[in-house]
Design a protein around this motif. Structure first.
Motif, PDB file in Angstrom:
ATOM      1  N   GLU A 120    -125.326  27.908 -42.129  1.00 17.19           N
ATOM      2  CA  GLU A 120    -124.415  28.571 -43.475  1.00 17.19           C
ATOM      3  C   GLU A 120    -124.753  27.953 -44.760  1.00 17.19           C
ATOM      4  O   GLU A 120    -124.960  28.348 -45.791  1.00 17.19           O
ATOM      5  N   ARG A 173    -128.489  29.150 -45.619  1.00 13.41           N
ATOM      6  CA  ARG A 173    -128.894  30.629 -45.464  1.00 13.41           C
ATOM      7  C   ARG A 173    -129.523  31.437 -46.827  1.00 13.41           C
ATOM      8  O   ARG A 173    -130.731  32.148 -46.585  1.00 13.41           O
ATOM      9  N   GLN A 195    -134.532  32.246 -47.167  1.00  8.65           N
ATOM     10  CA  GLN A 195    -134.798  33.830 -47.022  1.00  8.65           C
ATOM     11  C   GLN A 195    -136.363  34.043 -47.016  1.00  8.65           C
ATOM     12  O   GLN A 195    -136.758  33.427 -47.950  1.00  8.65           O
ATOM     13  N   LEU A 255    -128.645  34.209 -40.306  1.00 12.22           N
ATOM     14  CA  LEU A 255    -129.670  34.151 -41.291  1.00 12.22           C
ATOM     15  C   LEU A 255    -129.975  35.706 -41.936  1.00 12.22           C
ATOM     16  O   LEU A 255    -130.455  35.659 -43.191  1.00 12.22           O
TER      17      LEU A 255
END
Ligand SMILES: NC(=O)c1ccc[n+]([C@@H]2O[C@H](COP(=O)([O-])OP(=O)(O)OC[C@H]3O[C@@H](n4cnc5c(N)ncnc54)[C@H](OP(=O)(O)O)[C@@H]3O)[C@@H](O)[C@H]2O)c1
Length: 218
Positions: free
Chosen positions: A83, A86, A90, A125
């Motif tokens: 978390e 995340r 990307q 994710l």
């Protein structure tokens, strides 16, 4: 050569991988919940290497700074660490080494509801992150001495073929033979095997049993 960040790289497994990748010429960033702890771990690794190839950052800065992000934390810290990074991961390759062990029965396979730790990572994710799993069956005992030859193989699972090819090469750079073991759904086997190996270690009074694929030219 690549920049690789290892979240939880202050620990046994992550520091061993970092040592070997830095020795192979990669730029390695150790990530930690505490930047000072990461920096101290980097100083130790650089002293072993004899060059300044490793630096330390907090986990989020480490995740932002690298093209490839590796996660080596205990399962109890898996979701909270995912978390926290995340957004930072990307579009990247994310290598999950986490084994979903549930102490005290660590030699019993106990998968989470998502099916595996790495499936949990992919769900959390999102689809833009290329989650690949590897190294769950490589004991840190093998990794910590970078001159020690490793006879155990690595199973690499994931849904992105190119990302798996990158990780198979990273395993080779760290002195290990890795195999494309299929989609991320198959990671349940690699993660589960670790509990089998922990049981074997206990019964045979060793620290680092492993697996090896036979029947294919290496
Ligand atoms: N050790 C092995 O031989 C081995 C082999 C194969 C797979 N694995 C898997 O690799 C992963 C890491 O294993 P390890 O032995 O390296 O673990 P470890 O040394 O116990 O921990 C690794 C790092 O995780 C962070 N961490 C610990 N507790 C945490 C918490 N509650 N919340 C957030 N972060 C926490 C710590 O980093 P900071 O304090 O710096 O944040 C710690 O240095 C595990 O999932 C394990 O099952 C291990």
């Amino acid at each position: 050569m690549t920049t690789i960040s290892i979240l939880g790289g202050t620990g046994h497994e992550g520091s061993g991988l970092g040592l070997r990748w830095a020795k192979a010429g990669h730029t390695v960033i150790i990530g930690s919940r505490a930047a000072e702890k990461a920096q101290a771990a980097a100083v130790e690794l650089n002293a072993k290497l004899g060059v300044e190839a490793v630096r330390g950052l907090d986990n989020v800065s480490a995740a932002l700074a690298a093209e490839i992000v590796v996660l080596t934390v205990p399962y109890s810290a898996h979701v909270s660490t995912l978390e926290s990074v995340r957004e930072a991961v990307q579009g990247k390759i994310f290598v999950d080494v986490t084994v979903p062990l549930v102490p005290p029965k660590v030699s019993r396979v106990q998968m989470p509801a998502a099916g595996s730790a790495s499936q949990e990572a992919q769900n959390l994710l999102g689809p833009n992150v290329k989650v690949v799993t590897a190294f769950q069956n490589i004991s840190a005992e093998h990794l910590k001495d970078s001159d020690h030859p490793i006879e155990c193989d690595v199973l690499v699972c994931g849904d992105d073929k190119e990302a798996k090819t990158v990780v198979i090469q990273l395993a080779a750079d760290a002195g290990m033979k890795a195999w494309d073991a299929g989609p991320l759904a198959n990671a349940v086997v690699a993660e589960g095997l670790t509990s089998v190996l922990i049981g074997l270690n206990a019964r045979h009074k060793v620290k680092s049993s492993g697996i090896r694929i036979t029947g294919i030219d290496r």
